[in-house]
Write a protein that holds these residues in place. Structure first.
Motif, mmCIF file in Angstrom:
data_model
loop_
_atom_site.group_PDB
_atom_site.id
_atom_site.type_symbol
_atom_site.label_atom_id
_atom_site.label_comp_id
_atom_site.label_asym_id
_atom_site.label_seq_id
_atom_site.Cartn_x
_atom_site.Cartn_y
_atom_site.Cartn_z
ATOM 1 N N ASN A 40 37.787 -14.312 -50.330
ATOM 2 C CA ASN A 40 37.617 -12.867 -50.459
ATOM 3 C C ASN A 40 36.311 -12.405 -49.823
ATOM 4 O O ASN A 40 36.271 -11.379 -49.133
ATOM 5 N N ARG A 41 35.256 -13.166 -50.038
ATOM 6 C CA ARG A 41 33.965 -12.794 -49.448
ATOM 7 C C ARG A 41 34.004 -12.917 -47.933
ATOM 8 O O ARG A 41 33.392 -12.119 -47.224
ATOM 9 N N ALA A 42 34.710 -13.919 -47.426
ATOM 10 C CA ALA A 42 34.826 -14.070 -45.977
ATOM 11 C C ALA A 42 35.595 -12.901 -45.368
ATOM 12 O O ALA A 42 35.223 -12.377 -44.312
ATOM 13 N N VAL A 43 36.661 -12.473 -46.034
ATOM 14 C CA VAL A 43 37.429 -11.331 -45.548
ATOM 15 C C VAL A 43 36.562 -10.072 -45.575
ATOM 16 O O VAL A 43 36.554 -9.283 -44.618
ATOM 17 N N GLU A 44 35.811 -9.885 -46.652
ATOM 18 C CA GLU A 44 34.925 -8.718 -46.741
ATOM 19 C C GLU A 44 33.866 -8.755 -45.643
ATOM 20 O O GLU A 44 33.572 -7.737 -45.023
ATOM 21 N N ALA A 45 33.309 -9.941 -45.392
ATOM 22 C CA ALA A 45 32.302 -10.067 -44.327
ATOM 23 C C ALA A 45 32.926 -9.762 -42.973
ATOM 24 O O ALA A 45 32.297 -9.119 -42.120
ATOM 25 N N GLY A 46 34.157 -10.203 -42.757
ATOM 26 C CA GLY A 46 34.856 -9.898 -41.510
ATOM 27 C C GLY A 46 35.056 -8.402 -41.329
ATOM 28 O O GLY A 46 34.883 -7.873 -40.233
ATOM 29 N N HIS A 47 35.414 -7.720 -42.409
ATOM 30 C CA HIS A 47 35.583 -6.262 -42.332
ATOM 31 C C HIS A 47 34.253 -5.573 -42.035
ATOM 32 O O HIS A 47 34.202 -4.634 -41.223
ATOM 33 N N ARG A 48 33.188 -6.038 -42.680
ATOM 34 C CA ARG A 48 31.872 -5.436 -42.410
ATOM 35 C C ARG A 48 31.442 -5.686 -40.975
ATOM 36 O O ARG A 48 30.884 -4.799 -40.322
ATOM 37 N N LEU A 49 31.727 -6.886 -40.467
ATOM 38 C CA LEU A 49 31.374 -7.211 -39.085
ATOM 39 C C LEU A 49 32.184 -6.363 -38.110
ATOM 40 O O LEU A 49 31.645 -5.871 -37.109
ATOM 41 N N LYS A 50 33.452 -6.165 -38.393
ATOM 42 C CA LYS A 50 34.288 -5.325 -37.537
ATOM 43 C C LYS A 50 33.781 -3.888 -37.545
ATOM 44 O O LYS A 50 33.688 -3.246 -36.489
ATOM 45 N N ASP A 51 33.437 -3.372 -38.728
ATOM 46 C CA ASP A 51 32.894 -2.013 -38.818
ATOM 47 C C ASP A 51 31.592 -1.900 -38.035
ATOM 48 O O ASP A 51 31.360 -0.905 -37.342
ATOM 49 N N ASP A 55 30.863 0.489 -34.852
ATOM 50 C CA ASP A 55 29.726 1.411 -34.829
ATOM 51 C C ASP A 55 28.867 1.193 -33.592
ATOM 52 O O ASP A 55 28.416 2.155 -32.955
ATOM 53 N N VAL A 56 28.643 -0.067 -33.243
ATOM 54 C CA VAL A 56 27.849 -0.368 -32.047
ATOM 55 C C VAL A 56 28.561 0.153 -30.811
ATOM 56 O O VAL A 56 27.944 0.759 -29.930
ATOM 57 N N ARG A 57 29.867 -0.056 -30.728
ATOM 58 C CA ARG A 57 30.639 0.406 -29.573
ATOM 59 C C ARG A 57 30.594 1.925 -29.475
ATOM 60 O O ARG A 57 30.437 2.475 -28.385
ATOM 61 N N GLY A 59 28.236 3.924 -30.625
ATOM 62 C CA GLY A 59 26.891 4.291 -30.192
ATOM 63 C C GLY A 59 26.664 3.987 -28.721
ATOM 64 O O GLY A 59 25.992 4.748 -28.006
ATOM 65 N N MET A 60 27.232 2.891 -28.248
ATOM 66 C CA MET A 60 27.079 2.520 -26.852
ATOM 67 C C MET A 60 27.776 3.541 -25.944
ATOM 68 O O MET A 60 27.212 3.969 -24.928
ATOM 69 N N VAL A 61 28.983 3.954 -26.312
ATOM 70 C CA VAL A 61 29.706 4.940 -25.517
ATOM 71 C C VAL A 61 28.947 6.264 -25.517
ATOM 72 O O VAL A 61 28.809 6.920 -24.475
ATOM 73 N N ARG A 62 28.418 6.643 -26.682
ATOM 74 C CA ARG A 62 27.659 7.887 -26.775
ATOM 75 C C ARG A 62 26.408 7.821 -25.895
ATOM 76 O O ARG A 62 26.097 8.762 -25.164
ATOM 77 N N ARG A 63 25.701 6.691 -25.944
ATOM 78 C CA ARG A 63 24.479 6.542 -25.140
ATOM 79 C C ARG A 63 24.798 6.501 -23.650
ATOM 80 O O ARG A 63 24.059 7.066 -22.841
ATOM 81 N N GLU A 64 25.910 5.852 -23.269
ATOM 82 C CA GLU A 64 26.313 5.840 -21.867
ATOM 83 C C GLU A 64 26.603 7.251 -21.383
ATOM 84 O O GLU A 64 26.259 7.613 -20.254
ATOM 85 N N ALA A 65 27.235 8.057 -22.247
ATOM 86 C CA ALA A 65 27.515 9.448 -21.871
ATOM 87 C C ALA A 65 26.215 10.228 -21.706
ATOM 88 O O ALA A 65 26.064 11.022 -20.761
ATOM 89 N N GLU A 66 25.262 10.022 -22.620
ATOM 90 C CA GLU A 66 23.967 10.701 -22.504
ATOM 91 C C GLU A 66 23.261 10.318 -21.212
ATOM 92 O O GLU A 66 22.724 11.181 -20.509
ATOM 93 N N LEU A 67 23.253 9.027 -20.910
ATOM 94 C CA LEU A 67 22.604 8.572 -19.684
ATOM 95 C C LEU A 67 23.330 9.086 -18.452
ATOM 96 O O LEU A 67 22.701 9.447 -17.451
ATOM 97 N N GLY A 68 24.653 9.113 -18.512
ATOM 98 C CA GLY A 68 25.426 9.648 -17.393
ATOM 99 C C GLY A 68 25.121 11.104 -17.140
ATOM 100 O O GLY A 68 24.981 11.543 -15.990
#
Length: 125
Positions: A40-51, A55-57, A59-68
């Protein structure tokens, strides 16, 4: 008399409470229960890692748009991979670098599909 009855009841209740707590803890510490908790903890950690990755993706798309916008670069609307260079595809199919020679390899005969390495110790001699 009431005093003894009170303390007897209080002692019995404390004993039942303690026994219940101990049995519950013993059940939590069985190998099956520990394995289920770990899963159960591994599944929860996987969900947190996916989230986190999403979030990183974002933010990256948003920052790429700002730089563009700041640099005046128009981002392509189609995010597909660019087409592969046909020379590279042929070179990979042949197993050698593009535009290079078969250095270190014997020339393949007419019936041999792939050239062999003369220094390969794994070949049957």
């Amino acid at each position: 008399m009431f005093r003894r009855t009170f303390w007897f009841t209080a002692g019995a209740a404390a004993g039942v409470w303690a026994t219940t707590k101990v049995n519950r803890k013993i059940r939590q510490l069985t190998p099956e229960s520990l394995a289920a908790q770990a899963a159960n903890r591994a599944v929860e950690a996987g969900h947190r890692l996916k989230d986190f990755a999403l979030d990183v993706r974002t933010g990256m798309v948003r920052r790429e748009a700002e730089l563009g916008e700041a640099l005046g670069i128009e981002a392509p609307h189609d995010r597909a991979l660019p087409a592969a260079d046909p020379r590279l595809v042929r070179a990979v199919d042949r197993g050698r670098p593009a535009g290079g020679s078969a250095r270190g390899r014997r020339a393949a005969g007419p019936g041999t599909p792939h050239p062999s390495n003369e220094h390969n110790r794994n070949e049957d001699h």
